[in-house]
Structures are given as C-alpha cells and as structure tokens.
Design a protein around this motif. Structure first.
Motif, PDB file in Angstrom:
ATOM      1  N   GLY A 242       0.783  -1.229   0.000  1.00 13.52           N
ATOM      2  CA  GLY A 242       0.000   0.000   0.000  1.00 13.52           C
ATOM      3  C   GLY A 242       0.813   1.276   0.000  1.00 13.52           C
ATOM      4  O   GLY A 242       0.282   2.347  -0.249  1.00 13.52           O
ATOM      5  N   GLU A 243       2.109   1.205   0.283  1.00 16.60           N
ATOM      6  CA  GLU A 243       2.938   2.399   0.311  1.00 16.60           C
ATOM      7  C   GLU A 243       3.309   2.794  -1.108  1.00 16.60           C
ATOM      8  O   GLU A 243       3.677   1.966  -1.924  1.00 16.60           O
ATOM      9  CB  GLU A 243       4.207   2.131   1.122  1.00 16.60           C
ATOM     10  N   LYS A 244       3.240   4.073  -1.385  1.00 17.23           N
ATOM     11  CA  LYS A 244       3.588   4.562  -2.718  1.00 17.23           C
ATOM     12  C   LYS A 244       5.108   4.569  -2.868  1.00 17.23           C
ATOM     13  O   LYS A 244       5.849   4.807  -1.930  1.00 17.23           O
ATOM     14  CB  LYS A 244       3.059   5.984  -2.938  1.00 17.23           C
ATOM     15  N   SER A 245       5.554   4.270  -4.089  1.00 15.86           N
ATOM     16  CA  SER A 245       6.978   4.309  -4.374  1.00 15.86           C
ATOM     17  C   SER A 245       7.212   5.317  -5.482  1.00 15.86           C
ATOM     18  O   SER A 245       6.283   5.924  -5.994  1.00 15.86           O
ATOM     19  CB  SER A 245       7.459   2.919  -4.810  1.00 15.86           C
ATOM     20  N   ALA A 246       8.465   5.475  -5.880  1.00 16.50           N
ATOM     21  CA  ALA A 246       8.779   6.369  -6.985  1.00 16.50           C
ATOM     22  C   ALA A 246       8.054   5.885  -8.231  1.00 16.50           C
ATOM     23  O   ALA A 246       7.932   4.686  -8.453  1.00 16.50           O
ATOM     24  CB  ALA A 246      10.288   6.378  -7.217  1.00 16.50           C
ATOM     25  N   PRO A 247       7.544   6.796  -9.043  1.00 17.59           N
ATOM     26  CA  PRO A 247       6.824   6.372 -10.233  1.00 17.59           C
ATOM     27  C   PRO A 247       7.715   5.567 -11.188  1.00 17.59           C
ATOM     28  O   PRO A 247       8.908   5.823 -11.299  1.00 17.59           O
ATOM     29  CB  PRO A 247       6.403   7.691 -10.893  1.00 17.59           C
ATOM     30  N   VAL A 248       7.115   4.592 -11.840  1.00 16.57           N
ATOM     31  CA  VAL A 248       7.824   3.799 -12.841  1.00 16.57           C
ATOM     32  C   VAL A 248       7.980   4.694 -14.058  1.00 16.57           C
ATOM     33  O   VAL A 248       7.028   5.312 -14.513  1.00 16.57           O
ATOM     34  CB  VAL A 248       7.026   2.528 -13.184  1.00 16.57           C
ATOM     35  N   ALA A 249       9.181   4.753 -14.618  1.00 16.97           N
ATOM     36  CA  ALA A 249       9.471   5.736 -15.655  1.00 16.97           C
ATOM     37  C   ALA A 249       9.380   5.227 -17.083  1.00 16.97           C
ATOM     38  O   ALA A 249       9.376   6.020 -18.000  1.00 16.97           O
ATOM     39  CB  ALA A 249      10.863   6.312 -15.412  1.00 16.97           C
ATOM     40  N   LYS A 250       9.321   3.910 -17.280  1.00 15.67           N
ATOM     41  CA  LYS A 250       9.360   3.460 -18.672  1.00 15.67           C
ATOM     42  C   LYS A 250       8.323   2.379 -18.946  1.00 15.67           C
ATOM     43  O   LYS A 250       7.812   1.739 -18.040  1.00 15.67           O
ATOM     44  CB  LYS A 250      10.753   2.962 -19.029  1.00 15.67           C
ATOM     45  N   ASP A 251       8.054   2.200 -20.237  1.00 16.22           N
ATOM     46  CA  ASP A 251       7.145   1.144 -20.664  1.00 16.22           C
ATOM     47  C   ASP A 251       7.798  -0.210 -20.441  1.00 16.22           C
ATOM     48  O   ASP A 251       9.019  -0.344 -20.521  1.00 16.22           O
ATOM     49  CB  ASP A 251       6.806   1.301 -22.148  1.00 16.22           C
ATOM     50  N   LEU A 252       6.963  -1.197 -20.167  1.00 15.12           N
ATOM     51  CA  LEU A 252       7.431  -2.553 -19.914  1.00 15.12           C
ATOM     52  C   LEU A 252       6.894  -3.481 -20.990  1.00 15.12           C
ATOM     53  O   LEU A 252       5.679  -3.546 -21.200  1.00 15.12           O
ATOM     54  CB  LEU A 252       6.936  -3.015 -18.539  1.00 15.12           C
ATOM     55  N   ALA A 253       7.806  -4.178 -21.705  1.00 18.53           N
ATOM     56  CA  ALA A 253       7.377  -5.152 -22.709  1.00 18.53           C
ATOM     57  C   ALA A 253       6.637  -6.272 -21.999  1.00 18.53           C
ATOM     58  O   ALA A 253       7.129  -6.837 -21.032  1.00 18.53           O
ATOM     59  CB  ALA A 253       8.584  -5.691 -23.469  1.00 18.53           C
TER      60      ALA A 253
END
Length: 141
Positions: A67-78
């Motif tokens: 439930g804790e927020k983390s740094a946003p994911v920055a790239k697309d994932l195949a």
C-alpha cells in the motif's frame, strides 16, 4: 513490427518497434500464440496503476510495504513471457533449431507479445507436432 507494452500508468498499448536482430546463440521467432497471464502480467499492470513498486522489474520482489507509494515507474514494460511460434532465423552454430521449426519460448523480455521475438537458445524448446499450439503457448506457466 508491433509489440504490446504496459505503460507507467498501467495502460496496455501497442507500439511499433524495430524488428529484433540475432545476438548470441538464439533465434528470431514469429509467435503464433502468446499466453496472457492474469497473475504475473495482471499484477504488474495493477501495481503500475496503483503507483506501488514494480515488483517484477526490481530484483524480482517488491521492497515497498503493501500500500505504500513508491517512486513512479518511468518506462514502458514489454509484456509477455510465454509463447509458441515458428523459427524465422537462427544464429550461426545454433544446434537443434532451424527456420520453419515450431518452438515454445520463455522469458520476460524475450517471449513477448509481439510479431517477432529474439529468444536465446536456453529459452527455446521444440514443440511436438501433436501438441495444440494454443496450449503450447502456456508452456512457461
């Protein structure tokens, strides 16, 4: 070549990508069927939508408390890690596989939901002729 990706905000998009090239010992495969995993891939997309740690791309496990927020994911994932298809091309010296062979493929980053994939030899297996290709796509699962 078209390929499926999960965006940083958890959407699924089709992107036009360059055709894969041979590198190391492996094969270029044209998938006929690709397994969509509601577990692994569904979790990755839900985590991205929720903004929590992307547990499947950071050392295999999330270190962020639930439930804790983390740094946003920055790239697309195949997306994709299990498919079945036809070998289009093999690297020099790849024993046991040749163009035209039907193979099962495994591995995130290799057995993608795409029109073509590069798959290293240790993630390829010949598909017996009696196996339905729709079922063979689930080999990795």
């Amino acid at each position: 070549m078209k390929q499926l990706f999960g965006t940083p905000d958890g959407r699924v998009v089709i992107k036009e990508m360059p055709a894969p090239t041979l590198r190391g010992e492996g094969a270029i495969v044209q998938p006929k069927f690709s397994a969509i995993s509601i577990g692994t891939e569904g979790t990755m997309l839900r985590e991205r939508r929720a903004g929590v740690a992307d547990s499947h791309t950071t050392k295999g496990f999330s270190t962020t408390p639930e439930g804790e927020k983390s740094a946003p994911v920055a790239k697309d994932l195949a997306l994709g890690y299990s498919n079945v298809g036809i070998v289009l091309e093999t690297s020099a010296g790849l024993d046991g596989f040749r163009p035209g062979d039907t193979v099962t493929c495994a591995g995130i980053g290799f057995a993608s939901h795409a029109q073509q994939c590069y798959v290293p030899k240790n993630l390829l297996a010949r598909c017996p002729a009696h196996v339905d290709l729709r079922e063979a796509a689930f080999t990795t699962l």
